[in-house]
Design an enzyme around this catalytic site. Structure first.
Site, PDB file in Angstrom:
ATOM      1  N   ILE A   1       0.842  -1.218  -0.015  1.00 53.17           N
ATOM      2  CA  ILE A   1      -0.019   0.030  -0.117  1.00 53.17           C
ATOM      3  C   ILE A   1       0.749   1.244  -0.026  1.00 53.17           C
ATOM      4  CG2 ILE A   1      -1.943  -1.314   1.113  1.00 53.17           C
ATOM      5  CD1 ILE A   1      -1.018   0.242   3.709  1.00 53.17           C
ATOM      6  N   GLY A   2       2.224   1.086  -0.381  1.00 52.02           N
ATOM      7  CA  GLY A   2       3.000   2.125  -0.289  1.00 52.02           C
ATOM      8  C   GLY A   2       4.052   2.175   0.680  1.00 52.02           C
ATOM      9  N   THR A   3       4.017   0.886   1.307  1.00 48.63           N
ATOM     10  CA  THR A   3       5.011   0.757   2.339  1.00 48.63           C
ATOM     11  C   THR A   3       6.355   0.145   1.758  1.00 48.63           C
ATOM     12  OG1 THR A   3       4.026  -1.633   2.341  1.00 48.63           O
ATOM     13  CG2 THR A   3       3.340  -0.204   4.198  1.00 48.63           C
TER      14      THR A   3
ATOM     15  N   GLY B   1       3.510  -6.416   8.334  1.00 49.06           N
ATOM     16  CA  GLY B   1       3.719  -7.128   7.096  1.00 49.06           C
ATOM     17  C   GLY B   1       5.106  -7.784   6.910  1.00 49.06           C
TER      18      GLY B   1
ATOM     19  N   ARG C   1      15.819  -5.038  12.926  1.00 48.97           N
ATOM     20  CA  ARG C   1      16.661  -5.030  11.798  1.00 48.97           C
ATOM     21  C   ARG C   1      15.952  -4.290  10.681  1.00 48.97           C
ATOM     22  NH1 ARG C   1      19.968  -9.042   8.001  1.00 48.97           N
ATOM     23  NH2 ARG C   1      18.484 -10.431   8.987  1.00 48.97           N
TER      24      ARG C   1
ATOM     25  N   ASN D   1      15.228  -2.317   4.316  1.00 50.24           N
ATOM     26  CA  ASN D   1      15.696  -1.301   3.131  1.00 50.24           C
ATOM     27  C   ASN D   1      15.744   0.259   3.650  1.00 50.24           C
ATOM     28  OD1 ASN D   1      15.463   0.659   1.133  1.00 50.24           O
ATOM     29  ND2 ASN D   1      14.596  -1.178  -0.288  1.00 50.24           N
TER      30      ASN D   1
ATOM     31  N   THR E   1      13.213   2.729   1.898  1.00 43.96           N
ATOM     32  CA  THR E   1      11.913   2.635   2.127  1.00 43.96           C
ATOM     33  C   THR E   1      11.491   2.691   3.427  1.00 43.96           C
ATOM     34  OG1 THR E   1      11.873  -0.030   2.094  1.00 43.96           O
ATOM     35  CG2 THR E   1      11.422   1.199   0.160  1.00 43.96           C
TER      36      THR E   1
ATOM     37  N   GLY F   1       7.967  -3.946  13.156  1.00 37.69           N
ATOM     38  CA  GLY F   1       7.317  -3.394  12.149  1.00 37.69           C
ATOM     39  C   GLY F   1       7.748  -1.540  12.261  1.00 37.69           C
TER      40      GLY F   1
ATOM     41  N   GLU G   1       3.916   2.316  11.427  1.00 43.73           N
ATOM     42  CA  GLU G   1       3.035   3.185  12.573  1.00 43.73           C
ATOM     43  C   GLU G   1       3.918   3.846  13.496  1.00 43.73           C
ATOM     44  OE1 GLU G   1      -0.976   0.706  12.900  1.00 43.73           O
ATOM     45  OE2 GLU G   1       0.606  -0.561  12.325  1.00 43.73           O
TER      46      GLU G   1
END
Ligand code: FES
Ligand code: FES
Lengths: 183, 696
Positions: B461-463, B504, B585, B588, B591, B659, B662
């Site tokens: 979704i753009g993540t 995710g 960790r 990337n 992103t 994650g 958020e």
């Protein structure tokens, strides 16, 4: 508002009025018959298969639908298609030269100036328009000296791109990408 | 075949779908054109509570271009839904203003819109109640709050500890309703063929959507296919099935034609979820050295008549600071309003605004630096559960952030610095977000040309999910990422958890690693020979995820803000925002930075801009478009920087990743509000910080 008009049958509501147009999009003549109520955004997306321009609000509030009309930025959601039959329209699909990306497109990727990508076509067309406006000497609200040609520093870019919302918050990348091409 | 490559995880791989997105070729849900396509335009209720008496659908279907008009009187019947929001057009009840009460299907968008506008609907309106008040007589304690947490927790005797505390902070904070407003409005193209349904939908989870939609239409899940390769943002609002997707499927079924339906920006304020407004009372008891002895955090929130959604607002308080006596609680009232839902960091975002504002108030009361105050209250284990942290680097984030921001030597005196016609100040707050992991499946395939394809019904979704899964797969396969293609966003792929809870990377990454490992094993068994038809292996992580040992797993961060407040107008602007995060960790850095910065930008906007204003008279959100609901532009945050501390946490998942989607929004608003207090001496406890709250 629904419910305001009392209708008793189809008699009161006329059939749609259509117009035959010869649009020119990305250098290609595109003959099309449109409902006169139709916006350029809907014509591009629903009739011409050019879904690059996005609909974020349909009310001129987000910039996602930005295209170039005779080289200038235009909100295609606020443009009735019937007014666009003698102009040259460029959409995001027309920015690249074949497989060679437009410098702005390459810079957007390099600077990660996108996340979901939904605002991106509008940002790109808007950036192309903003660069042209600056080259033509148009000042912005933050231009310090109205008599000198504007210099596209970071604040100028932020101001000139502020009509294009990005809910993902990719602004640092967008500003960097536009700056890279402006130099 | 050769399987050697430098690690890809940790490298700055460019977004793999970047070219598609910058050329306009990336196809979003509404941009699909099945044969015989028709346009569906919904009609919304114009009363906040009542019943629909009649809808003049017969008149409307006689209008030019109109194919069908559907209301509860003629709508196809759906199976009963657990979530009453999804019982679309199934009864005459109106439960909130803006609820869908009809839909018109026509040959063109223009005809459908005109007909929807003209459709006459008669209501029997009833008096409505749309006002959240902490003392509302119908406040109740929900059984559980979102994500399955208990509504209330208590340890020791917090009331006695508060009464005995030498220093007490007792303050009430308010956060407004906020709407996610992804740039792509929710959209569906629904196509029935035989007894099967295909949905091109803008969703954060194709698998979950199929599981919800299929039973509504009395079908097994395999009869529904959901396709969603590109999603123009969601921020939680495309996580669970919503009325519009049901309405599109229902309209297509009734009309006997494929239909497309896009929610308008205005409709999004009623039918696509929002963050509940909250009223939060925080009480902190401490000794004069700032050590907490008691923490009490109570939240009052709303939900709709249709469905209980209880935001987990006080749950971060169960994690953050040590104190022997403590209590957290949630109370909910059901009003004649749309159902609130997930919005980026539900619970943590509003809850940490209150807790971290209160911590700043405590720092002021004790005369202790707010960075130092937080360090003094660092717990040895998770305060309420007593579980050990798998890793916790809040203190490191605070110290690193303070160093980078130039915090040292800060004069705590409020309203003591000007720059031009601006009062300036700085503030700090902590961030936290839980580490979730959910079961997923994936497949990995090798073809004779030594190319690999990884398939998983994940969502990007753009993540950057597609990109980081490419890197994860490349490492697991020990090849370079250019030889790996990752396919996501389709129920034809192995079922996966939805994009939510910042889970995710952990969830899908585990499945992808396991599928790739299985493929390599199979290749090994065959001595590296790839048969002509290719070789495929699959993985299912249900067992692995179910068996993980008990740890308190959370990401942490520290956010620093510098604000300027105009001396004449009272307008507050964030001049600088700097965050340091400890999130395991980082797969990337490119992103990831975009995710952190995006979250922080939304947090800044929560502090200064965002507020959905409930119109008590008419019962809907008044400012329901982007001209009146303000989200940031490029001008609103001139300097935002995100950094991270690398963590080596062996208790998470094969990637060691927490994650990151958020946590960037968590604590930001408190850092800004604390900076506004430092700048002006005014403590704003109700967001957003508008100029009328600063002008005296
Ligand atoms: S869609 Fe045209 S400005 Fe938003
Ligand atoms: S990239 Fe998602 S809105 Fe800009």
């Amino acid at each position: 508002m629904n419910g305001e008009t009392d209708i008793t049958g189809a008699d009161g509501v006329p059939d749609p009025v259509t117009a035959d147009l010869r649009l020119s999009v990305n250098g290609v003549p595109r003959p099309v018959t449109v409902d006169t109520r139709e916006t350029l955004l809907d014509t591009l997306r629903e009739h011409l298969g050019l879904t690059g321009a996005k609909k974020g609000c349909d009310h001129g509030q987000c910039g996602a639908c930005t295209v170039l009309v005779d080289g200038r930025r235009a909100l295609s959601c606020l443009t009735l298609t019937v007014t666009a039959d003698d102009v040259e329209i460029v959409t995001v699909e027309g920015l690249a030269d074949g497989d060679a990306l437009h410098p702005l497109q390459a810079a957007f990727i390099e600077n990660d100036a996108l996340q979901c990508g939904y605002c991106t076509p509008g940002q790109l067309c808007s950036a192309a328009g903003a660069l042209a406006e600056a080259a033509d000497g148009w000042p912005s609200a933050v231009t310090p000296d109205l008599s000198a040609p504007p210099r596209l520093d970071e604040t100028e870019i932020r101001e000139r791109m502020s009509g294009n919302l990005c809910r993902c918050g990719a602004y640092p990348g967008i500003v960097a990408a536009v700056g890279q091409v402006a130099r | 075949m050769k399987t050697e490559a430098r690690p890809s995880v940790g490298a700055a791989l460019e977004r793999v779908e970047g070219v598609e997105k910058v050329t306009g070729r990336a196809r979003y849900a509404y941009e699909n054109f099945p044969d015989e396509l028709a346009y569906a335009v919904p009609v919304q209720a114009t009363v906040a509570r009542g019943t629909v008496l009649a809808a003049d659908v017969d008149a409307v279907v006689r209008l030019p271009g109109v194919i069908a008009a559907v209301w509860h009187g003629n709508a196809p019947r759906l199976a009963p839904a657990d979530n009453a929001e999804l019982a679309v057009l199934q009864s005459d009840r109106v439960s909130y203003r803006g609820q869908y009460v009809a839909v018109v299907v026509a040959e063109t968008l223009q005809c459908a819109r005109e007909a929807a506008r003209l459709l006459r609907i008669d209501y029997d309106a009833e008096p409505h109640d749309v006002e959240l008040r902490a003392d509302h007589p119908e406040m109740y304690r929900p059984d559980r709050v979102n994500a399955g947490y208990p509504a209330d927790t208590e340890l020791g005797d917090p009331d006695a500890a508060l009464a005995a505390a030498p220093v007490l902070v007792d303050a009430t904070y308010r956060t407004p309703a906020e709407h996610n407003n992804p740039m792509e409005p929710h959209a569906t193209v629904a196509v029935w063929s035989g007894d099967g349904l295909t949905l091109h939908d803008s969703t954060q989870g194709v698998s979950a959507l199929r599981e919800t939609i299929a039973p509504l239409f009395g079908m097994p899940p395999e009869n529904v296919r959901v396709i969603s390769p590109h999603v123009g943002g969601g921020f939680g609002s495309k996580g669970a099935a919503l009325p519009p997707v049901v309405l599109a499927a229902l309209a297509a079924k009734h009309a006997g034609r494929p239909v497309k339906l896009a929610v308008t920006r205005q409709q999004m304020f009623a039918v696509t979820g929002y963050r509940t407004p909250t009223i939060q009372r925080v009480r902190l008891g401490a000794d004069t050295g700032g050590r907490l002895t008691a923490i009490v955090h109570e939240a009052f929130e709303q939900s709709s008549r249709l469905r209980e959604f209880a935001e987990q607002t006080t749950t971060p308080t169960r994690v953050m600071y040590a104190a022997p006596d403590r209590r957290t609680a949630h109370r909910l009232v059901r009003l004649d309003v749309p159902t609130p839902a997930w919005m980026r960091a539900p619970g943590e975002a509003p809850g940490m605004f209150a807790l971290e504002s209160a911590m700043d108030e405590l720092a002021v009361a004790c005369g202790i630096d707010p960075v130092e105050l937080r360090i003094r209250n660092e717990p040895a284990a998770e305060p309420e559960s007593g579980l050990p942290f798998s890793s916790r680097n809040l203190v490191a984030c605070l110290r690193e952030g303070a160093r980078r921001f130039g915090w040292a030597g800060r004069d705590p005196t409020p309203a003591a610095r000007t720059r031009g016609r601006m009062l300036v100040g700085t503030g700090v707050a902590a961030s936290t977000y839980p580490v979730y992991r959910r079961p997923s499946r994936a497949s990995a395939r090798c073809d004779p040309d030594d190319r690999f394809t990884v398939r998983i019904a994940a969502a990007d979704i753009g993540t950057g999910a597609r990109t980081i899964l490419t890197q994860v797969a490349a490492d697991a396969l020990r090849v370079t990422p250019d030889r790996v293609r990752v396919e996501v966003g389709d129920t034809a792929l192995p079922a996966a958890s939805l994009a939510g809870g910042s889970a995710g990377t952990a969830s899908w990454g585990t499945a992808v690693v396991r599928a790739c490992e299985a493929l390599l094993e199979e290749l090994d068994r065959r001595g590296g020979d790839v048969p002509a038809e290719g070789l495929e292996a699959t993985a299912d992580t249900a067992e692995e995820v179910g068996e993980q040992p008990e740890y308190a797993r959370h990401a942490f961060g520290a956010q620093f803000a510098e604000v300027g407040v105009d001396l004449d107008t009272g307008e507050a602007r964030v001049l600088r925002l700097l965050g340091v995060f400890a999130a395991g960790r980082i797969v990337n850095p490119v992103t990831a930075r975009s995710q952190f910065v995006g979250g922080m930008t939304m947090g800044m906007s929560m502090a200064l801009l965002e507020e959905s204003v409930m119109d008590h008279e008419f019962g809907d959100y008044l400012n329901h478009d982007l001209a009146q609901y303000h989200v940031p532009t490029a001008m609103d945050l001139p300097d935002v920087q995100a950094y991270w501390i690398e963590e080596d946490d062996p208790h998470l998942n094969p990637l060691g990743a927490k994650g990151i989607g958020e946590i960037g929004i968590v604590g930001t608003a408190a850092a800004v509000a604390n900076a506004v207090h430092h700048a002006t001496g005014v403590r704003v406890r109700d967001l957003p910080i508008r100029l009328d709250k600063l002008v005296r």
